[in-house]
Design an enzyme around this catalytic site. Structure first.
Site, short mmCIF file in Angstrom:
data_model
loop_
_atom_site.label_atom_id
_atom_site.label_comp_id
_atom_site.label_asym_id
_atom_site.label_seq_id
_atom_site.Cartn_x
_atom_site.Cartn_y
_atom_site.Cartn_z
N TYR A 164 5.55 39.92 25.32
CA TYR A 164 7.24 39.64 25.13
C TYR A 164 7.80 40.14 26.54
O TYR A 164 8.51 39.50 27.08
CB TYR A 164 7.84 40.13 24.01
CG TYR A 164 9.47 39.77 24.35
CD1 TYR A 164 10.13 38.86 24.23
CD2 TYR A 164 10.19 41.35 24.51
CE1 TYR A 164 11.52 39.04 24.47
CE2 TYR A 164 11.71 41.32 24.77
CZ TYR A 164 12.22 40.19 24.85
OH TYR A 164 13.45 39.94 25.14
N ASN B 139 10.51 54.75 33.89
CA ASN B 139 10.52 53.78 32.55
C ASN B 139 9.42 54.69 31.74
O ASN B 139 8.48 54.78 32.10
CB ASN B 139 9.93 52.65 33.29
CG ASN B 139 9.57 51.58 32.07
OD1 ASN B 139 8.68 50.57 32.29
ND2 ASN B 139 10.04 51.55 31.04
N GLY B 140 9.79 54.65 30.25
CA GLY B 140 8.89 55.06 29.29
C GLY B 140 9.81 56.15 28.29
O GLY B 140 10.93 56.08 28.03
N GLY C 117 15.85 45.54 31.76
CA GLY C 117 16.95 46.26 31.55
C GLY C 117 18.11 45.65 32.09
O GLY C 117 18.39 45.34 33.19
N CYS D 258 12.78 50.28 30.66
CA CYS D 258 13.31 49.83 32.00
C CYS D 258 12.63 49.40 33.00
O CYS D 258 11.14 49.16 32.68
CB CYS D 258 14.06 51.31 32.34
SG CYS D 258 14.98 52.07 31.29
P1 AMP Z 1 14.63 39.54 15.97
O1 AMP Z 1 15.57 38.56 15.49
O2 AMP Z 1 15.00 41.06 15.86
O3 AMP Z 1 13.36 39.29 14.99
O4 AMP Z 1 14.19 39.24 17.38
C1 AMP Z 1 13.06 38.49 17.66
C2 AMP Z 1 13.17 37.90 18.86
O5 AMP Z 1 13.63 38.80 20.12
C3 AMP Z 1 12.16 37.11 19.62
O6 AMP Z 1 12.40 35.83 20.13
C4 AMP Z 1 11.75 37.86 20.68
O7 AMP Z 1 11.44 36.98 21.88
C5 AMP Z 1 12.77 38.91 21.12
N1 AMP Z 1 12.35 40.32 21.16
C6 AMP Z 1 11.18 40.82 20.84
N2 AMP Z 1 10.99 42.27 21.17
C7 AMP Z 1 12.03 42.51 21.96
C8 AMP Z 1 12.85 43.48 22.20
N3 AMP Z 1 12.11 44.78 22.09
N4 AMP Z 1 13.96 43.56 22.78
C9 AMP Z 1 14.69 42.44 22.75
N5 AMP Z 1 14.26 41.24 22.27
C10 AMP Z 1 13.14 41.28 21.99
#
Ligand code: AMP
Length: 466
Positions: free
Chosen positions: A268, A127-128, A52, A25
């Site tokens: 990210y 957050n955590g 979030g 968050c």
């Molecule tokens: P996926 O389709 O699950 O492989 O999602 C990968 C994509 O989601 C990448 O383009 C990342 O930029 C993004 N991403 C990476 N980690 C997260 C996360 N924790 N929550 C949401 N999106 C994410």
């Protein structure tokens, strides 16, 4: 006394469902007598929206009386002039909650939590993720404390309310002796805002000055810039900071043998314009892209990044390789993140709703850079879009190593069954997403781009070392 506005909670909860316990968050807190702290908190939360999108809340204190408003949705959907007007006072905290796949989207999980205690109102924005929540819950329940949700943040609230000590300073220190795991907290009391970072420093937290005498704490420095506050420094792992009439007071609890800021913040999670450990996140991402180009070069006509999160990585790849950077994909800015829809079918459809390819991909050999592959559901449809637009070859380069382990420290990273790299080799994933070649950045490459060569960071999602 406490006044509450906002939707009434109407949720069922299953305290045994540990998926609900993962919270990633954005938090912030403001101490600024004479200023409209609710409005400042609103804009700080606005800047933290990427941390979030499920719910947002603000809690203020005015001469011992606490006001709270929280609701489901984006910061701009939850707040308006009417409900901000109720949030009077000179101190406040705010929270945006990250959608956790599979977790309930109910107001009971929305933060801040606010309760009345023997020392007056207590508001918590967390957050955590605590790793010893089950034991702490059992302990609270045995002591006769009732809980209304499965959230570890409520556990923190109740632990603080019942902790040993006659002051909040003492109670927070008592809480830190028993809590394990990740917590960056903004705490609101009758006359002070506290900011607390766990001794490992898993999640970020920083402090800034506003308008001469005011103070702000926030998950990321981008929130400080938005409200014209000046970044002062990051809050140290294990540090407790109190912002009150006597200025800033700081305590440090014993440090851990090593620190563990989440390395995925650089990959990210954090906003590129934020500073972490003295470095711009954008700078680190360009370096990740450059290192990726050194490790996995390929002959091509154009480098494109998956917007927006991989743009900086793609620029870094292009600068290092000399292959021109191009836009390639246009993202609809008004669509939320794909992960908001936990349903697999909707996730797939949303990719096409979210991105449109540009015509100049036709006949080109494309290097597609993304920051990470988690479940592997986004990449396949994106590659298909590029091919439909006429791309002759698509080579995917990922600016982080394969994610094989779930996160227990507050990032919604999917369960291990869902993580594609936990079950498939790079070649299998390449076939699955339909690329001509696929390569990931090495863990050494990732560490080399991060301050301190990656020492003092949690990289458990890549190597399983929690
Ligand atoms: P996926 O389709 O699950 O492989 O999602 C990968 C994509 O989601 C990448 O383009 C990342 O930029 C993004 N991403 C990476 N980690 C997260 C996360 N924790 N929550 C949401 N999106 C994410």
């Amino acid at each position: 006394m406490i006044t509450i506005t906002g939707q009434e909670p109407h949720a069922s909860f299953d305290a045994t469902d540990d998926r609900k316990a993962r919270e990633a968050c954005g938090v912030c807190g403001v101490y600024a007598p004479g200023m409209d702290v609710a409005r400042m908190t609103f804009f700080a939360l606005y800047a933290l929206q990427h941390r979030g999108q499920e719910s947002a809340g603000i809690c203020t204190v005015e001469r011992g009386i606490a006001h709270i408003h929280k609701g489901l949705g984006l910061v701009s959907q939850v707040f308006n002039e009417d409900n901000l007007g109720v949030l009077r006072g000179s101190l406040s905290i705010g929270h945006t909650r990250y959608a956790t796949t599979g977790s309930s989207v109910h107001l009971t999980n929305a933060q801040p939590y606010l309760i009345e205690t023997a020392l007056g109102p207590l508001g918590i924005a967390h957050n955590g993720n605590l790793t010893n929540t089950p034991a702490l819950r059992r302990d609270l329940l045995q002591r006769g404390v009732g809980l209304t949700s499965s959230s570890d943040s409520e556990v923190i609230t109740q632990m603080l309310a019942g902790a040993d000590g006659q002051t909040w300073d003492a109670r927070i220190q008592d809480f830190m002796r028993t809590a394990e795991g990740a917590y960056s907290l903004a705490i609101l009391t009758r006359d002070a805002v506290y900011a607390v970072r766990d001794p490992w420093g898993f999640r970020p937290l920083c402090i800034g000055r506003v308008n001469g005498s005011g103070w702000v704490v926030a998950s990321e420095s981008c929130a400080l810039s938005t409200i014209d506050a000046t970044f002062v420094r990051e809050i140290e792992p294990g540090e407790i900071i109190r912002l009150g009439a006597d200025g800033v007071t700081s305590w440090r609890t014993p440090a851990r043998p090593r620190q563990a800021l989440c390395i995925f913040e650089y990959v990210y999670f954090a906003r590129p314009d934020s500073l972490l450990e003295g470095r711009s996140v954008h700078w680190v991402r360009r370096k990740l892209g450059a290192r990726l180009a050194q490790e996995h070069p390929i002959d091509a006509d154009m480098v494109i990044g998956v917007p927006d999160s991989a743009t900086a990585h793609a620029i870094g790849y292009s600068n290092e390789s000399g292959v021109p950077f191009g836009e390639g994909l246009i993202k609809n800015r008004y669509i939320g993140r794909t992960f908001i829809q936990p349903d697999e079918r909707l996730r797939r459809r949303k990719v096409a709703l979210k991105y449109n390819p540009l015509p100049d991909l036709s006949g080109k050999r494309i290097i597609l850079v993304d920051d990470s592959i988690v479940r592997g559901t986004t990449s396949g449809p994106i590659v298909a879009l590029l091919r439909q637009a006429g791309a002759r070859e698509v080579h995917m380069r990922v600016a982080s190593p394969p994610i094989r382990y779930p996160c227990f420290m507050g990032v919604d990273m999917a369960s291990q069954d869902e993580l594609i790299a936990a079950h498939q080799s790079t070649d299998e994933i390449a076939r699955h997403i339909g690329v001509d070649s696929l390569a990931y950045l090495s863990l050494e490459g990732l560490r080399s781009a991060v301050p301190g060569n990656g020492v003092g960071h949690c990289q458990a999602c890549f190597d399983g070392d929690y």
